[in-house]
Design a protein around this motif. Structure first.
Motif, PDB file in Angstrom:
ATOM      1  N   ILE A  77      40.710  49.542  41.467  1.00 38.47           N
ATOM      2  CA  ILE A  77      40.288  49.383  42.843  1.00 38.47           C
ATOM      3  C   ILE A  77      40.453  47.918  43.253  1.00 38.47           C
ATOM      4  N   PRO A  78      40.714  47.645  44.534  1.00 35.24           N
ATOM      5  CA  PRO A  78      40.830  46.263  44.971  1.00 35.24           C
ATOM      6  C   PRO A  78      39.543  45.495  44.700  1.00 35.24           C
ATOM      7  N   LYS A  79      39.688  44.245  44.252  1.00 34.96           N
ATOM      8  CA  LYS A  79      38.528  43.387  44.051  1.00 34.96           C
ATOM      9  C   LYS A  79      37.909  43.077  45.395  1.00 34.96           C
ATOM     10  N   ILE A  80      36.599  42.931  45.412  1.00 34.25           N
ATOM     11  CA  ILE A  80      35.884  42.576  46.640  1.00 34.25           C
ATOM     12  C   ILE A  80      35.815  41.057  46.710  1.00 34.25           C
ATOM     13  N   GLY A  81      36.320  40.515  47.798  1.00 36.94           N
ATOM     14  CA  GLY A  81      36.274  39.065  47.982  1.00 36.94           C
ATOM     15  C   GLY A  81      34.918  38.643  48.524  1.00 36.94           C
ATOM     16  N   GLY A  82      34.547  37.471  48.197  1.00 43.73           N
ATOM     17  CA  GLY A  82      33.260  36.958  48.688  1.00 43.73           C
ATOM     18  C   GLY A  82      33.337  35.465  48.861  1.00 43.73           C
TER      19      GLY A  82
END
Length: 83
Positions: A77-82
């Motif tokens: 799954i795409p990494k969640i940016g923060g």
């Protein structure tokens, strides 16, 4: 063989020709990346750089030491940016 599941709508799915689920012959994550690049050029690199990995329900920050079993399920799954 382990089964790879790609998040729908992800760049990974586009590199895999629209496939969201397929089997891969690999016994560890490092081999999985090599096999993904062989079958779908660029996908293994995409996985390494921009995707989170869950193997058999466990999320890994560094999946390179993870052993894959014949019935393993690998979710990408795409990494969640923060910030």
């Amino acid at each position: 063989m382990p089964t790879v599941v790609l998040a729908s709508g992800s760049a990974g799915q586009q590199l895999a020709g629209g496939q969201t689920e397929f089997e891969v012959e690999a016994t560890n994550f490092r081999r999985l990346v090599v096999e993904l690049n062989r079958r779908f050029p660029g996908l293994g690199t995409q996985v390494e750089e921009t995707m989170a990995v869950a193997v058999d329900g466990e999320i890994f920050q560094d999946a390179y030491g993870v052993e894959l079993k014949p019935g393993s399920e690998i979710y990408l799954i795409p990494k969640i940016g923060g910030g």
